[in-house]
Scaffold this motif. Structure first.
Motif, PDB file in Angstrom:
ATOM      1  N   LEU A 179      24.850  42.680  27.593  1.00  0.00           N
ATOM      2  CA  LEU A 179      26.008  42.291  26.794  1.00  0.00           C
ATOM      3  C   LEU A 179      26.838  43.503  26.348  1.00  0.00           C
ATOM      4  CD1 LEU A 179      26.992  39.440  26.187  1.00  0.00           C
ATOM      5  CD2 LEU A 179      26.153  39.676  23.867  1.00  0.00           C
ATOM      6  N   ASN A 180      26.859  44.527  27.172  1.00  0.00           N
ATOM      7  CA  ASN A 180      27.786  45.635  26.959  1.00  0.00           C
ATOM      8  C   ASN A 180      29.088  45.296  27.672  1.00  0.00           C
ATOM      9  OD1 ASN A 180      25.872  47.408  25.602  1.00  0.00           O
ATOM     10  ND2 ASN A 180      24.904  47.652  27.604  1.00  0.00           N
ATOM     11  N   LYS A 181      30.202  45.394  26.964  1.00  0.00           N
ATOM     12  CA  LYS A 181      31.479  44.996  27.556  1.00  0.00           C
ATOM     13  C   LYS A 181      31.907  45.983  28.635  1.00  0.00           C
ATOM     14  CE  LYS A 181      36.038  43.169  26.419  1.00  0.00           C
ATOM     15  NZ  LYS A 181      37.027  42.870  25.352  1.00  0.00           N
ATOM     16  N   LYS A 182      32.338  45.427  29.790  1.00  0.00           N
ATOM     17  CA  LYS A 182      32.753  46.246  30.936  1.00  0.00           C
ATOM     18  C   LYS A 182      34.251  46.174  31.175  1.00  0.00           C
ATOM     19  CE  LYS A 182      30.188  45.946  34.625  1.00  0.00           C
ATOM     20  NZ  LYS A 182      29.430  45.383  35.773  1.00  0.00           N
ATOM     21  N   GLY A 183      34.939  45.310  30.457  1.00  0.00           N
ATOM     22  CA  GLY A 183      36.378  45.171  30.654  1.00  0.00           C
ATOM     23  C   GLY A 183      36.791  43.719  30.587  1.00  0.00           C
ATOM     24  N   GLU A 184      37.956  43.417  31.129  1.00  0.00           N
ATOM     25  CA  GLU A 184      38.455  42.047  31.138  1.00  0.00           C
ATOM     26  C   GLU A 184      39.416  41.854  32.296  1.00  0.00           C
ATOM     27  OE1 GLU A 184      42.114  42.274  27.963  1.00  0.00           O
ATOM     28  OE2 GLU A 184      40.092  42.008  27.140  1.00  0.00           O
ATOM     29  N   ILE A 185      39.624  40.593  32.661  1.00  0.00           N
ATOM     30  CA  ILE A 185      40.555  40.227  33.722  1.00  0.00           C
ATOM     31  C   ILE A 185      41.643  39.364  33.111  1.00  0.00           C
ATOM     32  CG2 ILE A 185      40.860  38.983  35.887  1.00  0.00           C
ATOM     33  CD1 ILE A 185      37.949  39.528  36.541  1.00  0.00           C
ATOM     34  N   SER A 186      42.892  39.757  33.310  1.00  0.00           N
ATOM     35  CA  SER A 186      44.019  38.959  32.846  1.00  0.00           C
ATOM     36  C   SER A 186      44.403  37.983  33.956  1.00  0.00           C
ATOM     37  CB  SER A 186      45.206  39.859  32.486  1.00  0.00           C
ATOM     38  OG  SER A 186      46.289  39.082  32.014  1.00  0.00           O
ATOM     39  N   VAL A 187      44.166  36.700  33.719  1.00  0.00           N
ATOM     40  CA  VAL A 187      44.392  35.681  34.750  1.00  0.00           C
ATOM     41  C   VAL A 187      45.812  35.139  34.717  1.00  0.00           C
ATOM     42  CG1 VAL A 187      43.559  33.478  35.675  1.00  0.00           C
ATOM     43  CG2 VAL A 187      41.952  35.068  34.606  1.00  0.00           C
ATOM     44  N   GLY A 188      46.420  35.100  33.530  1.00  0.00           N
ATOM     45  CA  GLY A 188      47.770  34.565  33.411  1.00  0.00           C
ATOM     46  C   GLY A 188      47.817  33.065  33.232  1.00  0.00           C
ATOM     47  N   ILE A 189      46.654  32.432  33.055  1.00  0.00           N
ATOM     48  CA  ILE A 189      46.567  30.989  32.819  1.00  0.00           C
ATOM     49  C   ILE A 189      45.674  30.765  31.605  1.00  0.00           C
ATOM     50  CG2 ILE A 189      45.869  28.747  33.768  1.00  0.00           C
ATOM     51  CD1 ILE A 189      46.234  29.940  36.550  1.00  0.00           C
ATOM     52  N   LYS A 190      46.201  30.120  30.578  1.00  0.00           N
ATOM     53  CA  LYS A 190      45.438  29.923  29.343  1.00  0.00           C
ATOM     54  C   LYS A 190      44.450  28.766  29.473  1.00  0.00           C
ATOM     55  CE  LYS A 190      48.970  31.783  26.245  1.00  0.00           C
ATOM     56  NZ  LYS A 190      49.836  31.506  25.064  1.00  0.00           N
ATOM     57  N   ASN A 191      43.574  28.679  28.473  1.00  0.00           N
ATOM     58  CA  ASN A 191      42.581  27.597  28.364  1.00  0.00           C
ATOM     59  C   ASN A 191      41.556  27.616  29.486  1.00  0.00           C
ATOM     60  OD1 ASN A 191      43.639  26.537  25.968  1.00  0.00           O
ATOM     61  ND2 ASN A 191      45.105  25.265  27.069  1.00  0.00           N
ATOM     62  N   LEU A 192      41.193  28.805  29.958  1.00  0.00           N
ATOM     63  CA  LEU A 192      40.101  28.912  30.925  1.00  0.00           C
ATOM     64  C   LEU A 192      38.839  28.427  30.243  1.00  0.00           C
ATOM     65  CD1 LEU A 192      40.928  32.468  32.289  1.00  0.00           C
ATOM     66  CD2 LEU A 192      41.416  30.291  33.402  1.00  0.00           C
ATOM     67  N   ASN A 193      38.117  27.518  30.878  1.00  0.00           N
ATOM     68  CA  ASN A 193      36.978  26.885  30.218  1.00  0.00           C
ATOM     69  C   ASN A 193      35.698  27.119  31.014  1.00  0.00           C
ATOM     70  OD1 ASN A 193      35.574  25.422  28.326  1.00  0.00           O
ATOM     71  ND2 ASN A 193      36.743  23.542  28.557  1.00  0.00           N
TER      72      ASN A 193
END
Length: 276
Positions: A179-193
């Protein structure tokens, strides 16, 4: 002949038009990514009636007969199995009433189950689902670890060791198995579930829609979108009432392009082929 003032006005007008055209084109390209129009088809293979409806928040293939599930709602959150051949639901454990269960996946030798706003992840041992016939099972070796922020869906790429978590935004958060954060991906679509890692991609339900997208985590682009509106409307008709909470949610990879899908409070689980 044009006067100097007319020439400057003409040049200025052309430049202004060019700026507007480029801005609109760029905006159009962004919207193309943001909306991710449905372009792929879905083939229904089979369906199985569930012994009872579940508020599905997470779904994973366990073996050739069973799926592991996480079901939400305060006072009713559970974790257990579904026999996808008979539809039998086995509730292995009920979580405390103050916990709203969310996504579920296998990370290495553990099962991780998230919680919506309780800032914790339940970690179960690899053999947690070993006795699929039991109504309750031992919670020996159960661990609870802290997680910062809202938690919606989860999937793990156990080859790269990357865990992806959604929180309802347009981003996927990347962690390692500690659970060490490695980054993030910006998808451009909200409400990813709800998420599913399969075929080198990340499949995601989009909350309050009937769509599933496939995301390439390397290029960080949406590669496919599937619209399951026809199936969702069929479910609504079978239930006899249009429940706004009974939305598509739950993806479990079977093999190749075959997936088990279901939804919150749906009465059936479906095997579908997501065609490119």
């Amino acid at each position: 002949m044009y006067s100097s003032r007319q020439k400057y006005a003409l040049i200025g007008g052309l430049l202004g038009f060019a700026v507007i055209f480029i801005s609109c084109f760029a905006g159009y390209q962004y919207l193309k990514k943001d909306l991710a129009p449905a372009k792929s088809s879905v083939q229904l293979i089979s369906s199985t009636q569930l012994s009872e409806p579940l508020f599905i928040q997470g779904l994973e293939k366990l073996d050739e007969t069973h799926l592991a599930y996480s079901s939400g709602l305060y006072g009713a959150s559970t974790i257990g199995t579904i026999n996808h051949k008979t539809g039998t639901v086995t509730k292995n454990m009920q979580l405390p009433d103050h916990v709203f269960a969310e996504g579920l996946t296998q990370v290495g030798a553990q099962w991780w189950q998230g919680t919506w706003k309780e800032n914790k992840i339940y970690q179960y041992p690899a053999n947690f689902f070993a006795n699929k016939a039991a109504s309750t099972i031992s919670t020996n070796n159960l661990k609870i670890i802290a997680y910062p922020g809202d938690f919606w869906g989860i999937c793990a790429d156990n080859i790269s060791g990357t865990v992806y978590i959604s929180n309802g935004s347009d981003k996927l958060l990347k962690y390692d198995k500690n659970l060490n954060k490695k980054g993030e991906i910006s998808v451009g679509i909200k409400n990813l579930n709800e998420l599913e890692c399969a075929n080198g991609k990340i499949y995601a339900n989009i909350w309050l829609t009937n769509k599933i997208i496939a995301l390439d985590p390397k290029s960080e682009t949406v590669t496919n979108t599937w619209d399951l509106t026809d199936l969702a409307e069929q479910i609504s008709d079978e239930n006899g009432v249009k429940n706004p909470d009974a939305v598509l949610n739950g993806i479990a990879h079977s093999t190749d392009n075959l997936f088990y899908i279901t939804g919150k409070l749906w009465k059936k689980i479906y095997l579908v082929k997501l065609l490119n």
